[in-house]
Write a protein that holds these residues in place. Structure first.
Motif, short mmCIF file in Angstrom:
data_model
loop_
_atom_site.label_atom_id
_atom_site.label_comp_id
_atom_site.label_asym_id
_atom_site.label_seq_id
_atom_site.Cartn_x
_atom_site.Cartn_y
_atom_site.Cartn_z
N ALA A 71 0.85 -1.18 0.00
CA ALA A 71 0.00 0.00 0.00
C ALA A 71 0.89 1.24 0.00
O ALA A 71 1.78 1.35 0.84
N VAL A 72 0.66 2.15 -0.93
CA VAL A 72 1.52 3.32 -1.07
C VAL A 72 0.70 4.60 -1.01
O VAL A 72 -0.48 4.62 -1.39
N ALA A 73 1.32 5.66 -0.53
CA ALA A 73 0.66 6.95 -0.40
C ALA A 73 0.77 7.71 -1.72
O ALA A 73 1.76 8.40 -1.97
N GLY A 74 -0.21 7.55 -2.57
CA GLY A 74 -0.22 8.25 -3.85
C GLY A 74 -1.05 7.51 -4.87
O GLY A 74 -1.34 6.32 -4.71
N PRO A 75 -1.45 8.19 -5.93
CA PRO A 75 -2.22 7.54 -7.00
C PRO A 75 -1.36 6.56 -7.78
O PRO A 75 -0.15 6.75 -7.92
N ILE A 76 -1.98 5.51 -8.29
CA ILE A 76 -1.26 4.44 -8.98
C ILE A 76 -1.57 4.52 -10.46
O ILE A 76 -2.68 4.21 -10.90
N ARG A 77 -0.57 4.97 -11.22
CA ARG A 77 -0.73 5.12 -12.67
C ARG A 77 0.57 4.70 -13.34
O ARG A 77 1.61 5.34 -13.13
N GLY A 78 0.52 3.64 -14.13
CA GLY A 78 1.70 3.22 -14.88
C GLY A 78 2.65 2.37 -14.08
O GLY A 78 2.36 1.94 -12.94
N ASP A 79 3.82 2.12 -14.67
CA ASP A 79 4.81 1.22 -14.09
C ASP A 79 5.78 1.90 -13.13
O ASP A 79 6.63 1.24 -12.54
N GLU A 80 5.68 3.23 -12.97
CA GLU A 80 6.48 3.96 -12.00
C GLU A 80 5.53 4.82 -11.17
O GLU A 80 4.81 5.65 -11.70
N PRO A 82 5.24 7.41 -8.17
CA PRO A 82 5.84 8.32 -7.19
C PRO A 82 4.94 8.46 -5.96
O PRO A 82 3.72 8.46 -6.08
N LEU A 83 5.56 8.56 -4.79
CA LEU A 83 4.79 8.74 -3.57
C LEU A 83 4.52 10.23 -3.33
O LEU A 83 5.32 11.09 -3.71
N VAL A 90 8.02 3.88 -6.64
CA VAL A 90 7.82 2.43 -6.62
C VAL A 90 7.82 1.92 -8.06
O VAL A 90 7.04 2.38 -8.90
N LYS A 91 8.70 0.96 -8.33
CA LYS A 91 8.84 0.40 -9.68
C LYS A 91 8.65 -1.12 -9.59
O LYS A 91 9.61 -1.87 -9.38
N PRO A 92 7.42 -1.58 -9.75
CA PRO A 92 7.15 -3.02 -9.59
C PRO A 92 7.97 -3.92 -10.50
O PRO A 92 8.36 -5.03 -10.09
N LEU A 93 8.25 -3.49 -11.73
CA LEU A 93 9.05 -4.32 -12.63
C LEU A 93 10.46 -4.52 -12.08
O LEU A 93 11.04 -5.60 -12.22
#
Length: 339
Positions: A71-80, A82-83, A90-93
């Motif tokens: 769980a991260v503090a920020g919107p989740i858009r794309g493969d990178e 930012p918090l 955060v870079k899941p790949l």
């Protein structure tokens, strides 16, 4: 990025709650064992989240996680990703490539808080004021901390569906003559005052300084902890007023969110600040502001409000989801990366 409708996560599972200041991690080894918690990590001590996970978790256990739900503090858009209040990206790949993981799921930090309030016990919450939670009705969670997080929880088709958002950035304005004196001194972002400009740690300090400026006195307190401690003890006049106004504004925003979600299942205040200022929240200001929503005053009186006291609520929510993902309607598309 591979996407699948498969809700299952393979054990062991790393779960993490990544805030602006602190990161908390646990490992769930199987369906039934209690998660193993690791020491809280200060985000400022590591250049990247991968380094923090390696040093703070993987180097301290022989258990190698296969899956991760973070769980991260920020919107989740794309493969990178930012918090919001932290320089980490955060870079899941990269996690799949470097940390030995085969499956990474990223959710919003307050989505995790919403997952937690689906199953909190009475021992993990304290009710403030009147109202009764109605079973199966929507809930809302707000968390003033490094920032102000907001999420809804809606029950539909026999599942709890978390609804993340950026509700902490709604506008907040004055409603009394005294507030009109104070608000010109509130620090603004691009000309406006959002709820997060007041309802977080730095916001409490911002509010205290604005009160001092309105009264023409020099501020002597320099951090949020000093303001809350002095205010609760009534040792500093401006700090005491800041705590009262903080409670009022938190009540107003909580009431707004209750109306948005028709949260007759309850409104929950999560994070460290509500627990620290609990005596103030039990005072008249918070609940009065929450209920002051004419023409819906009677509705607001019926909606209960709670302070979450579970020390690791977000991790508890992620743990529930990891063990029983079918109980929750969590969207995975665009947020799950698999080898």
């Amino acid at each position: 990025m591979a996407r699948s409708s498969d809700e299952h996560f393979s054990f062991p599972i790393l779960i993490g709650d990544i805030g602006g200041t602190n990161a908390r991690f646990s490992i769930i080894t199987d369906q039934h064992t209690t998660p193993r918690d690791f020491p809280i990590i200060q985000t400022a001590n590591y250049a990247t989240i991968d380094e923090a996970i390696q040093a703070g978790v993987l180097d301290k256990t022989s258990v190698q996680p296969v899956s991760a739900i973070l769980a991260v503090a920020g919107p989740i858009r794309g493969d990178e990703i930012p918090l919001t209040n932290c320089p980490w990206v955060v870079k899941p790949l990269d996690m799949l490539a470097n940390l030995g993981l085969s499956d990474v799921m990223i959710v919003n930090d307050f989505e995790a808080q919403a997952l937690a309030i689906a199953s909190l016990g009475d021992e993990d919450q304290i009710q403030i004021g009147r109202g009764e939670s109605l079973q199966g009705h929507s809930k809302v969670v707000l968390g003033p901390g490094t920032g102000l997080g907001v999420a809804g929880l809606v029950h539909a088709r026999h599942a709890w569906i978390p609804v993340p958002g950026e509700g902490g950035h709604v506008d907040l304005g004055p409603r009394s003559d005294r507030e009109n004196e104070i608000f010109p001194h509130i620090e603004r972002i691009e000309g406006r005052v959002s709820a997060e400009q007041i309802l977080c740690g730095r916001g409490l300090l911002n509010l205290y300084r604005a009160i001092c400026a309105a009264d023409g006195v020099a501020p002597i307190l320099t951090d949020p902890a000093e303001v809350s401690t002095s205010g609760l003890a009534n040792e500093n006049k401006a700090a005491a007023e800041a705590i009262r106004l903080f409670s009022t504004y938190l009540g107003r925003v909580a009431g707004d969110m209750a109306l948005v979600f028709m949260a007759r299942g309850g409104v929950y205040l999560a994070g460290g600040i509500p627990q620290k200022i609990l005596p103030a929240l039990k005072g008249p200001e918070f609940r009065a502001a929450f209920e002051d929503k004419a023409p819906h005053g009677s509705l607001m009186q019926s909606i209960p409000t709670f302070v979450v006291t579970h020390p690791l609520a977000a991790l508890a929510g992620l743990s529930s989801y990891a063990r029983m993902p079918g109980r929750f309607g969590v969207a995975t598309e665009g947020r799950r990366w698999r080898k």
